[in-house]
Enzyme design. Sequence first.
Site, short mmCIF file in Angstrom:
data_model
loop_
_atom_site.label_atom_id
_atom_site.label_comp_id
_atom_site.label_asym_id
_atom_site.label_seq_id
_atom_site.Cartn_x
_atom_site.Cartn_y
_atom_site.Cartn_z
N GLU A 1 0.82 -1.22 0.00
CA GLU A 1 0.00 0.00 0.00
C GLU A 1 0.85 1.26 0.00
OE1 GLU A 1 -3.02 0.15 3.11
OE2 GLU A 1 -4.48 -0.75 1.77
N HIS B 1 9.04 -26.74 -1.24
CA HIS B 1 8.43 -27.87 -1.97
C HIS B 1 7.28 -27.40 -2.85
CE1 HIS B 1 10.74 -30.92 0.31
NE2 HIS B 1 10.83 -29.89 1.15
N LYS C 1 -14.17 0.20 -4.00
CA LYS C 1 -15.28 0.64 -3.13
C LYS C 1 -16.32 1.39 -3.96
CE LYS C 1 -12.43 1.36 1.00
NZ LYS C 1 -11.89 2.38 1.88
O1 PA5 Z 1 -3.32 1.24 6.03
C1 PA5 Z 1 -4.43 1.71 5.85
O2 PA5 Z 1 -4.67 2.90 6.01
C2 PA5 Z 1 -5.59 0.81 5.48
O3 PA5 Z 1 -5.18 -0.50 5.31
C3 PA5 Z 1 -6.66 0.86 6.56
O4 PA5 Z 1 -6.11 0.48 7.78
C4 PA5 Z 1 -7.84 -0.05 6.23
O5 PA5 Z 1 -8.37 0.29 4.99
C5 PA5 Z 1 -8.93 0.05 7.31
O6 PA5 Z 1 -9.37 1.37 7.44
P1 PA5 Z 1 -10.18 1.84 8.72
O7 PA5 Z 1 -9.29 1.73 9.90
O8 PA5 Z 1 -10.56 3.25 8.43
O9 PA5 Z 1 -11.37 0.94 8.85
#
Ligand code: PA5
Length: 425
Positions: free
Chosen positions: A280, A301, A415
Amino acid sequence: MKFEVKYSNADIPSNSDINILRQKAESSLQLLKNKQGKGNDFLGWVELPSNIKQEELQDIISCAEYIRQKSEVFVVAGIGGSYLGARAVIESLKHNFDCLKNDKQSPIVLYAGNTLSEDYLADLLDILDKKDYSLCVISKSGTTTETAITFRILRQHLEKKYGHNEASSRIVAITDEKKGILKEIANKEGYKTFVIPDNVGGRYSVLTPVGLLPIAVAGFDIRELVKGALQIQQNQPNIAIDYAIARNHLYDIGKKIELLVTYQPNLTFFAEWFKQLYGESEGKENKGLFPASVCNTTDLHSMGQYIQQGERLMFETILHVENANKRIEIPYLQNDDDKLNYLSKFSLSEINHKAELGTQQAHLEGNVSQLVISIDYLNESNIGKLIYFFELACGISGYMLDVNPFDQPGVEFYKRNMFALLGKK
Ligand code: PA5
């Protein structure tokens, strides 16, 4: 904690390449420290280990103790950065078969809100019908669909099981200090709450209550975890620089995949946390190493064949654990009917290490360079060191790549389509 680079012959950088990368890495670290780079409103994690107050840790530990006393199961509902860090630490340290242990001293931690699988949630409810449990819902935005739906279902389940007031005393919400639907619900229902600081993004939040509360409920020492992170912050940021230099060099010369390699099944979720952190943070603007993982010797393996002889796309980042916490002897047999007596002088860990070394040699021959991160034991302090090391190296690497390592705009695309398909207004 140690860091070492083993380049294959084809991947050895020139001194001038390394000098250029070192300058970039050092100025990236300065940008993180001076808060002048991209995404600089999300840099609260840089000083988290030194900024956490003892009273905050004590509040988390007291809440964990309260939960531990009344729960056989603790459900952590969250997704992405709102659950992977906690799970990574808990799975790294827990008994591998704690679900089946009879002398359990801590609640079993189960995870929810990280999937839309109906069967998964139905199976969880089936178990929760028969167990005393508490629930922690974690969402910085307070609106993430997977977590929100799960929370609606589990909240109703808890209320039916225990009545409204007792249910409320079994729910902890970890969310924004002021805004969001989850915060509004928590205020209305009087849940215990903890805050995710504004300036800490989800995947950098394991050293906030997001990670620390579940880890403390699972029975692990969060003070030691934070102390370990602090050691890297204060004494060893240079190893994060060295790692960032090596992985960026390998990326620059065409390696597109970074494989995190472990030799311990209980580090599988640490690898999941690593993949989210780097995927990310770096994967944007058509750039970034693709983070993947294998757990050896299991995967020797399966994926081992590809790594040895498939397309030359990857390098390996090996998480080496020097000592096991437990010991198993290989028995010596008089008749040696399985021809294994030659191994009876070794512990299983020593054999695992020989497999690791043999694999390193083979992969170097196969032109797979290796970055080796070593810790002496799997314990809270060392996991804390690894967390801060990887976070710091990720921030540095993102800046070296000239991306914002603290946003995730691409996550919104699915989303948008999902909400349109669901007819959300
Ligand atoms: O690293 C990030 O920002 C994302 O992976 C969020 O943690 C994830 O999308 C969950 O978001 P939230 O804590 O708003 O539910």
